[in-house]
Every structure is written in structure tokens, then in C-alpha cells.
Motif scaffolding. Structure first.
Motif, short mmCIF file in Angstrom:
data_model
loop_
_atom_site.label_atom_id
_atom_site.label_comp_id
_atom_site.label_asym_id
_atom_site.label_seq_id
_atom_site.Cartn_x
_atom_site.Cartn_y
_atom_site.Cartn_z
N LEU A 7 0.84 -1.20 0.00
CA LEU A 7 0.00 0.00 0.00
C LEU A 7 0.88 1.24 0.00
CD1 LEU A 7 -2.77 1.48 0.48
CD2 LEU A 7 -2.29 1.24 2.93
N ASN A 8 0.60 2.16 -0.90
CA ASN A 8 1.25 3.47 -0.87
C ASN A 8 0.41 4.41 -0.01
OD1 ASN A 8 3.55 3.15 -2.60
ND2 ASN A 8 2.16 3.07 -4.34
N ILE A 9 1.04 4.97 1.02
CA ILE A 9 0.38 5.98 1.86
C ILE A 9 0.90 7.34 1.40
CG2 ILE A 9 0.11 6.88 4.20
CD1 ILE A 9 0.48 4.00 5.20
N PHE A 10 0.01 8.09 0.78
CA PHE A 10 0.43 9.33 0.12
C PHE A 10 0.51 10.48 1.12
CE2 PHE A 10 -1.54 6.75 -3.24
CZ PHE A 10 -0.46 6.69 -4.12
N GLY A 11 1.67 10.63 1.73
CA GLY A 11 1.91 11.73 2.67
C GLY A 11 1.71 11.33 4.11
N ASP B 187 2.91 13.80 6.46
CA ASP B 187 3.32 15.06 7.07
C ASP B 187 2.19 16.09 7.08
OD1 ASP B 187 3.27 15.39 4.32
OD2 ASP B 187 5.21 16.41 4.19
N TYR B 188 0.95 15.60 7.02
CA TYR B 188 -0.19 16.51 7.13
C TYR B 188 -0.37 16.93 8.59
CZ TYR B 188 -1.80 15.23 2.41
OH TYR B 188 -1.91 15.04 1.06
N ASP B 189 -1.06 18.05 8.77
CA ASP B 189 -1.35 18.54 10.11
C ASP B 189 -2.57 17.80 10.65
OD1 ASP B 189 -1.42 19.95 12.46
OD2 ASP B 189 -2.32 21.76 11.57
N THR B 190 -2.36 16.51 10.94
CA THR B 190 -3.42 15.65 11.45
C THR B 190 -2.88 14.86 12.65
OG1 THR B 190 -2.79 13.84 9.96
CG2 THR B 190 -4.48 15.38 9.17
N LYS B 191 -3.73 14.04 13.26
CA LYS B 191 -3.34 13.33 14.49
C LYS B 191 -2.12 12.43 14.30
CE LYS B 191 -7.48 11.62 14.10
NZ LYS B 191 -8.79 10.95 14.39
N ASP B 192 -1.96 11.84 13.09
CA ASP B 192 -0.80 10.98 12.86
C ASP B 192 -0.05 11.30 11.57
OD1 ASP B 192 -2.35 9.90 10.80
OD2 ASP B 192 -3.00 8.18 11.98
N GLY B 193 -0.36 12.44 10.98
CA GLY B 193 0.35 12.88 9.78
C GLY B 193 -0.26 12.41 8.47
N THR B 194 -1.19 11.44 8.54
CA THR B 194 -1.83 10.97 7.31
C THR B 194 -3.20 11.61 7.14
OG1 THR B 194 -2.81 9.01 8.40
CG2 THR B 194 -0.61 8.76 7.46
N GLY B 195 -3.68 11.60 5.91
CA GLY B 195 -4.95 12.24 5.60
C GLY B 195 -6.11 11.63 6.36
N GLU B 196 -7.07 12.48 6.73
CA GLU B 196 -8.25 12.02 7.47
C GLU B 196 -9.51 12.21 6.60
OE1 GLU B 196 -6.52 13.22 11.90
OE2 GLU B 196 -8.36 14.15 11.15
N ARG B 197 -10.32 11.15 6.55
CA ARG B 197 -11.53 11.17 5.74
C ARG B 197 -12.71 10.65 6.54
NH1 ARG B 197 -8.49 13.70 3.53
NH2 ARG B 197 -7.71 13.66 1.38
N SER C 294 5.05 10.32 -1.65
CA SER C 294 4.84 11.77 -1.61
C SER C 294 3.35 12.07 -1.74
CB SER C 294 5.62 12.46 -2.73
OG SER C 294 5.24 11.95 -3.99
N ARG C 295 2.96 13.23 -1.24
CA ARG C 295 1.56 13.65 -1.35
C ARG C 295 1.13 13.67 -2.81
NH1 ARG C 295 0.59 19.00 2.40
NH2 ARG C 295 1.57 18.30 4.37
N ARG C 296 -0.15 13.40 -3.02
CA ARG C 296 -0.72 13.55 -4.36
C ARG C 296 -1.32 14.94 -4.51
NH1 ARG C 296 -4.58 8.31 -4.51
NH2 ARG C 296 -5.30 9.40 -2.64
N GLU C 297 -1.16 15.50 -5.68
CA GLU C 297 -1.71 16.83 -5.95
C GLU C 297 -3.24 16.78 -5.80
OE1 GLU C 297 -1.81 20.28 -9.44
OE2 GLU C 297 -0.65 18.44 -9.72
N GLY C 298 -3.78 17.74 -5.07
CA GLY C 298 -5.22 17.82 -4.89
C GLY C 298 -5.75 17.11 -3.66
N ASP C 299 -4.92 16.27 -3.01
CA ASP C 299 -5.37 15.61 -1.80
C ASP C 299 -5.50 16.60 -0.65
OD1 ASP C 299 -5.67 13.12 -2.83
OD2 ASP C 299 -3.90 12.23 -1.89
N LEU C 300 -6.50 16.40 0.19
CA LEU C 300 -6.76 17.28 1.32
C LEU C 300 -6.24 16.65 2.61
CD1 LEU C 300 -10.47 18.07 0.41
CD2 LEU C 300 -8.48 19.50 -0.11
N ALA C 301 -5.91 17.49 3.58
CA ALA C 301 -5.47 16.95 4.87
C ALA C 301 -6.64 16.31 5.61
CB ALA C 301 -4.86 18.07 5.72
#
Length: 339
Positions: free
Chosen positions: A214-218, A220-230, A289-296
Motif C-alpha cells: 500500500l502506498n500511503i500518500f503523505g 506530514d499533514y497537520d493531522t493526528k498521525d500525519g496521514t490524511g483524514e476522511r 509523496s503527497r498527491r496533488e489535490g489531496d486534502l489533509a
């Protein structure tokens, strides 16, 4: 009611078909099988114990839709049929506008000719674009950032204009967040063609060994564990939202918009961690690396659906993972039998 489900053998359509049939409605499926499997219809019948009609056709075929609406004396339509891969929509925007927008216009023209004026539309939280505030409520500004999202917004606007021109229409626009999970039977679930675009089916295919990692894209987001939250919502809770919307429309004219989510942000690592606990093994993953357009962070305010429809998402992430694993086990057995 007699209810036509366009895209009825797709992921969300199939689960909604089961729920509607169980609730006593007469369901008719309509699908061109461009992103689903014809065997889904038989599995829906197996789950429900009903012989549910399935018409093979494209929503851009207005004449066939008129014929279907008359033949089955349809009272209401739930419109799921549509292409939904964001990346593909960027590469092939004309394909998406033709299928999603022109297809919706064709359906509405057929409904007018057949005097069927009740429709629930499968929209998306992508119409909001980058959040200006959280949680996202239905009044949030609309600014989709990709062609897929713009097709959903255009169809919403067409439906709103249609209601203004003819107030006898009954329309519900349902903005989904992130559907995951499967029916408890394990017989139906998300079954994308090719490499999955969504996190859960990708995780399931890595767990089964079909994909290497699995690729985890990013991270380093400003979230509880650095990964995107949905905002992940169980597909059966989502199906319940369609039944609630149909019930609401029986007593209400006009057009209403509802978010369907849980209102709870869940990170990529949280979802993967829950899946690992359920199956008892690690999911191979790597940080990309983060994907363009992905939200934190992105999650719903569902208070309108809660209060107006008396609808609530009841299933949690553990339910989403366990039902998904049941489906993946069945799906793997299907693939094995084809080899």
C-alpha cells in the motif's frame, strides 16, 4: 413503490437494491455493466430471495429508459449510474461529461415523458472542493477541483433548475463522503475494474497478495498521525440514507440536499490499523509523496440528514473492515474459480 435503480449492479446501487427489496419495495435494475459484473444481479437475487429484473442498457438511451419506466410502472428513480474515477476524469473529461451529465439529461427527459417525477441523485462531497471550514455542511461553498466533481455539480444544478421550472418534481441530492464495507452476506461489495482508486479495496487487495504493498500518500499533514483524514461511511448506512430520502420525498415537493457521512474523521493509518487487527497480520505499506489535490482533512456535518430524514450512520470502522474482509474472501473464491 416501484423503484428503478440506474447503475443498479454497481457498488452502492447493489447494496441499496438489497435494502429496498428487504423493505418491501419492487426494484428494477438498469445497468450497462461498464464498471460492474453481470453476476451481481444473481447475487442480489440470492440475498433477497426475489427475482429482481435487470435491464441491460445505457442511460444515454432515452428510448429504452422510457420503455423501462412504462413497462415496470416505475414510481421513483435512484440515479447511481456514472463514472467516478477522479484521475480518469482528469485524463478524459469529455468521457465524463458525456456519461455523467448527458446521461443524466437523457434520464430526466425519459422521466418527463413517462410522468415519473421523483428522483434521488447520487452526488458526492467532491462538489465542495477544498474545505473553507469543517465539518462540511450543505451550505458550504461549492468549488469542485476535478472534472468528476464538476459533473456531479452540473447534474445537481440541472435538477435544481428542473424543479424551478416544474415544482411538481420531488428531488433529493445526496452528497456521499467515502463509502466502504460490504453487505454482511459477503456476496456483494466494492469490485473495481483494474487497480483500485479507493483506499479500502486497495488495502484488501494488498492483504490478499494481489498487490505488493500500500502506498500511503503523505505522512506530514497537520493531522493526528500525519496521514490524511476522511469521513468513511459503511455502504449499508449509505443505502439506508437512500431509503430515508425516498420516504421523505413521498411527503415533500421540491429539491433538498443532504450530506451522508459519519461526521467522524478517520486517518489512513487508523483505517489500516483496524484492518490489520481484524485480519491478524500486517499490511505491507510504504510512505509516498503527497498527491496533488489531496486534502489533509475532510468530514461531514450530517445534522440535516439526522434531523430531517431521521437517518444516522450506525456502523463503525470495525464493521467496515469486517464486512469488507468477508466480501474479499468471497471475491477471491470467485477469481479462483475462474482460473
Amino acid at each position: 413503490m416501484n423503484i428503478l435503480l440506474t447503475g443498479g449492479t454497481g457498488y452502492i446501487g447493489s447494496h441499496t437494491a438489497v435494502l429496498l427489496a428487504d423493505a418491501g419495495h419492487t426494484v428494477v435494475l438498469f445497468d450497462n455493466f461498464c464498471n460492474s459484473n453481470k453476476t451481481v444481479s444473481a447475487r442480489i437475487n440470492q440475498i433477497t430471495g426475489h427475482d429482481i429484473p435487470c435491464v441491460e442498457g445505457d442511460v444515454r438511451d432515452t428510448k429504452l429508459l422510457v420503455k423501462t419506466l412504462h413497462e415496470f410502472q416505475i414510481d421513483a428513480v435512484i440515479h447511481f449510474a456514472g463514472l467516478k474515477a477522479v484521475g480518469e476524469s482528469v485524463r478524459e473529461p469529455l468521457k465524463y461529461f458525456d456519461n455523467n451529465v448527458a446521461g443524466s439529461i437523457s434520464l430526466l427527459e425519459a422521466m418527463q415523458k413517462a410522468s415519473v417525477k421523483t428522483i434521488v441523485f447520487s452526488s458526492s462531497a467532491t462538489v465542495y472542493g477544498k474545505p473553507q471550514y469543517l465539518p462540511l455542511d450543505e451550505a458550504h461553498p461549492l468549488n469542485p477541483i476535478n472534472p468528476y466533481g464538476r459533473t456531479k455539480l452540473q447534474v445537481e444544478e440541472i435538477l435544481q433548475d428542473l424543479v424551478k421550472s416544474d415544482p411538481s418534481w420531488r428531488v433529493a441530492l445526496l452528497r456521499y463522503f467515502n463509502p466502504v464495507g460490504a453487505h454482511d452476506s459477503g456476496l456483494i461489495g466494492e469490485d473495481p475494474n483494474g487497480i483500485p482508486n479507493n483506499l479500502m479495496p486497495y488495502v484488501m487487495q494488498v492483504a490478499s497478495g494481489k498487490l505488493p504493498h500500500l502506498n500511503i500518500f503523505g505522512n506530514d499533514y497537520d493531522t493526528k498521525d500525519g496521514t490524511g483524514e476522511r469521513d468513511y461511511i459503511h455502504v449499508m448506512d449509505l443505502a439506508q440514507g437512500h431509503l430515508a430520502a425516498l420516504n421523505y420525498l413521498q411527503d415533500h415537493l421540491g429539491c433538498e440536499i443532504f450530506n451522508l457521512g459519519t461526521g467522524i474523521p478517520v486517518s489512513v493509518l487508523e483505517l489500516v490499523g483496524t484492518y490489520e487487527k481484524v485480519i491478524g497480520k500486517k499490511i505491507p505499506s510504504q510512505i509516498a509523496s503527497r498527491r496533488e489535490g489531496d486534502l489533509a482533512v475532510c468530514y461531514a456535518d450530517t445534522s440535516k440528514a439526522n434531523h430531517t430524514l431521521n437517518w444516522y450512520a450506525l456502523k463503525d470502522v470495525h464493521d467496515m473492515c469486517t464486512s469488507g474482509i468477508r466480501w474479499q474472501t468471497f471475491r477471491s473464491s470467485l477469481e479462483g474459480s475462474r482460473e
